[in-house]
Motif scaffolding. Sequence first.
Motif, PDB file in Angstrom:
ATOM      1  N   CYS A 202      14.449  37.231 -92.382  1.00  0.00           N
ATOM      2  CA  CYS A 202      15.521  36.374 -93.179  1.00  0.00           C
ATOM      3  C   CYS A 202      15.907  35.265 -92.603  1.00  0.00           C
ATOM      4  O   CYS A 202      15.931  35.260 -91.231  1.00  0.00           O
TER       5      CYS A 202
ATOM      6  N   MET B 283      19.285  44.988 -88.804  1.00  0.00           N
ATOM      7  CA  MET B 283      18.004  44.770 -88.110  1.00  0.00           C
ATOM      8  C   MET B 283      17.572  43.342 -87.959  1.00  0.00           C
ATOM      9  O   MET B 283      16.420  42.967 -88.084  1.00  0.00           O
TER      10      MET B 283
ATOM     11  N   MET C  39      10.504  43.393 -91.954  1.00  0.00           N
ATOM     12  CA  MET C  39      11.725  42.822 -92.680  1.00  0.00           C
ATOM     13  C   MET C  39      12.286  41.499 -91.883  1.00  0.00           C
ATOM     14  O   MET C  39      12.257  41.541 -90.747  1.00  0.00           O
TER      15      MET C  39
ATOM     16  N   LEU D 123      10.283  41.010 -97.127  1.00  0.00           N
ATOM     17  CA  LEU D 123       9.805  42.434 -96.777  1.00  0.00           C
ATOM     18  C   LEU D 123       8.335  42.294 -96.576  1.00  0.00           C
ATOM     19  O   LEU D 123       7.630  41.507 -97.399  1.00  0.00           O
TER      20      LEU D 123
ATOM     21  N   TYR E  59      19.072  49.892 -93.834  1.00  0.00           N
ATOM     22  CA  TYR E  59      19.148  48.691 -93.040  1.00  0.00           C
ATOM     23  C   TYR E  59      19.629  47.502 -93.715  1.00  0.00           C
ATOM     24  O   TYR E  59      19.864  47.397 -95.076  1.00  0.00           O
TER      25      TYR E  59
ATOM     26  N   THR F   2      15.065  36.785 -97.671  1.00  0.00           N
ATOM     27  CA  THR F   2      14.914  38.050 -97.086  1.00  0.00           C
ATOM     28  C   THR F   2      13.200  38.210 -97.552  1.00  0.00           C
ATOM     29  O   THR F   2      13.161  38.500 -98.768  1.00  0.00           O
TER      30      THR F   2
ATOM     31  N   LEU G  15      19.078  47.408 -97.547  1.00  0.00           N
ATOM     32  CA  LEU G  15      18.077  48.218 -98.043  1.00  0.00           C
ATOM     33  C   LEU G  15      18.473  49.680 -98.190  1.00  0.00           C
ATOM     34  O   LEU G  15      19.491  49.855 -97.387  1.00  0.00           O
TER      35      LEU G  15
ATOM     36  N   LEU H  24      20.156  42.829 -93.377  1.00  0.00           N
ATOM     37  CA  LEU H  24      19.792  41.813 -92.681  1.00  0.00           C
ATOM     38  C   LEU H  24      20.955  40.685 -92.975  1.00  0.00           C
ATOM     39  O   LEU H  24      21.107  40.692 -94.248  1.00  0.00           O
TER      40      LEU H  24
END
Lengths: 330, 330
Positions: A45, B120, A43, A138, B85, A136, B138, B87
Amino acid sequence: MNDEFSFIRSLIAHRFVESERIEVDVGDDAAVVIPHSDRSLVMTCDTMVETVHFLRKTMSPADIGWKLLASNLSDLAAMGAVPTYALISVAVPPSWQAEEVEEIYHGIYDLAREWKVSLMGGDTVRIPEYLTLTLTLLGEVGRGEALLRSSAKPGDVVFVTGTVGDAAAGLHLLLHHPDQRFNYPALVQAHCRPNPQLHIGKWLVSTRFRPACDDISDGLAQEAWEIAEASQVCIVLDREKIPISEQLLQYAKAVGQDPFEWVWFGGEDYQLIGTVRKEYWAKLKETVKEKGFLLSMIGRVESGTPQVEVESEGIRMVLPKRGYNHFADR
Amino acid sequence: MNDEFSFIRSLIAHRFVESERIEVDVGDDAAVVIPHSDRSLVMTCDTMVETVHFLRKTMSPADIGWKLLASNLSDLAAMGAVPTYALISVAVPPSWQAEEVEEIYHGIYDLAREWKVSLMGGDTVRIPEYLTLTLTLLGEVGRGEALLRSSAKPGDVVFVTGTVGDAAAGLHLLLHHPDQRFNYPALVQAHCRPNPQLHIGKWLVSTRFRPACDDISDGLAQEAWEIAEASQVCIVLDREKIPISEQLLQYAKAVGQDPFEWVWFGGEDYQLIGTVRKEYWAKLKETVKEKGFLLSMIGRVESGTPQVEVESEGIRMVLPKRGYNHFADR
């Protein structure tokens, strides 16, 4: 989601993933997907702000969207990961028309299609001024296979993909000599439509050589410093071996600038810098030709104070740890 | 990350997950974690913009951070998911001091600790004006167990958690009668430090009754409409059964406002609205008492035009589909 931007819902409906992996799609409180059970979740961002990271006069709305996704894809490339899903937040000022916001999404989509990234939601809000975009991203990578900044070892070879400095030179051109844009298309493209090096990242994982790796978002100097500090090693770069494009050299000469200012401290090239054990380097170079990748050896790793040095004509100097500041000094 | 905000790196170092699940922590190009292989991945994203979603004069920096995470947690609560999690992207204007940004992170952390959310990564950038925060959250939910807006059926009972309208009344108070804040602490708390209903969401999943569910971020009317449209049913709400707090009634009376303006169209309560088969309702009510949850039956689901109606003293009227607009009309 604001009604005015309801087109976003239809725009993000394209899916590049097996439909049985999507349990709940966009339109509920959150999206639900089934991850591959044998892979790890990656992950990252990134945020882009109008006037800080881009100007309307240098980039089209579609370019802005492309670059937003490209900067995140580049982070995944540096991990050797495969992208999967994205969430996008857009804060739209009244000075931006809905059609322009739609163009941004088209730019995101051009690149999302290329790398099979499915847009699974996000947020669209109002802001009085300064278009602000956050993406973001993934992705997935094999368990324990992610490429790290911290795995450089003394004796390693330092390599870089592509050519460096082009994006910063492109920005300089668009700001100061926009009439020259058709003479240096590679520089303009490097700034407006950078290509993240996902194929190379994935291939580096597949070699099992476990190279150290970082993407060049804040300039070659800054990223080399990051590897040096994370790995606690000294990185020595050979000034004469840095791959520089013909267009950059020509443009620098034409406008009387030092090309190395862009090479060391220009950002947003989204190339990869890495290090690999010396004995693996020859093997890497062999495969590189078959694959059609551009990979250059630009230095070596030594033990010693964690820093970056540049060697040129037998003289070694510490390379300043100075990052990229988009519009501060150009 | 900007050097000025390097404290963020140390701030987000707290981890609320088994360390063996974290393969690559904050500090590389992207974070890598090992998901639970038998669970699905849930993702959501919310953005808050200064002057659009919050004002410095009504919320402390720590409140802003808390609410940013709360709004995302609430989306996961509505899916019956467990958060994992986050961000965080923060675009900081020069008018905000680094210490204030640090306070925002402390606010996020207060709530992250409560729900074991590990931060994270993210991004910290400059913006000329208007602090802008985006959080991507998440989470995990059992395969095929997520609660959907689209599963309401004619004959269902409509329920809501807690009391509604408090957050909007709290905002009204902070804007127009800030001297009264200590007389109505529940309203102020509802606006500044909302509590996402994650326990109830998780419990609703565990009952296996598969209720429809939505969180109340844009007002009871708007969210009921969303369920009605997603499920293609008519939702009939009983005006007399809507749970309204004593403080809201008292405050509305004191300032001469119609409490139902806040109840129907006030947002950011982060309670849950849902529907469940009538035969399950009695069972739900039994468990609710043991658990200490507040759950009220507020209406029923009928077949017919997908819309929301309010019944009061035998008269039924369509409830306007009007969402919450933070500062537009108050």
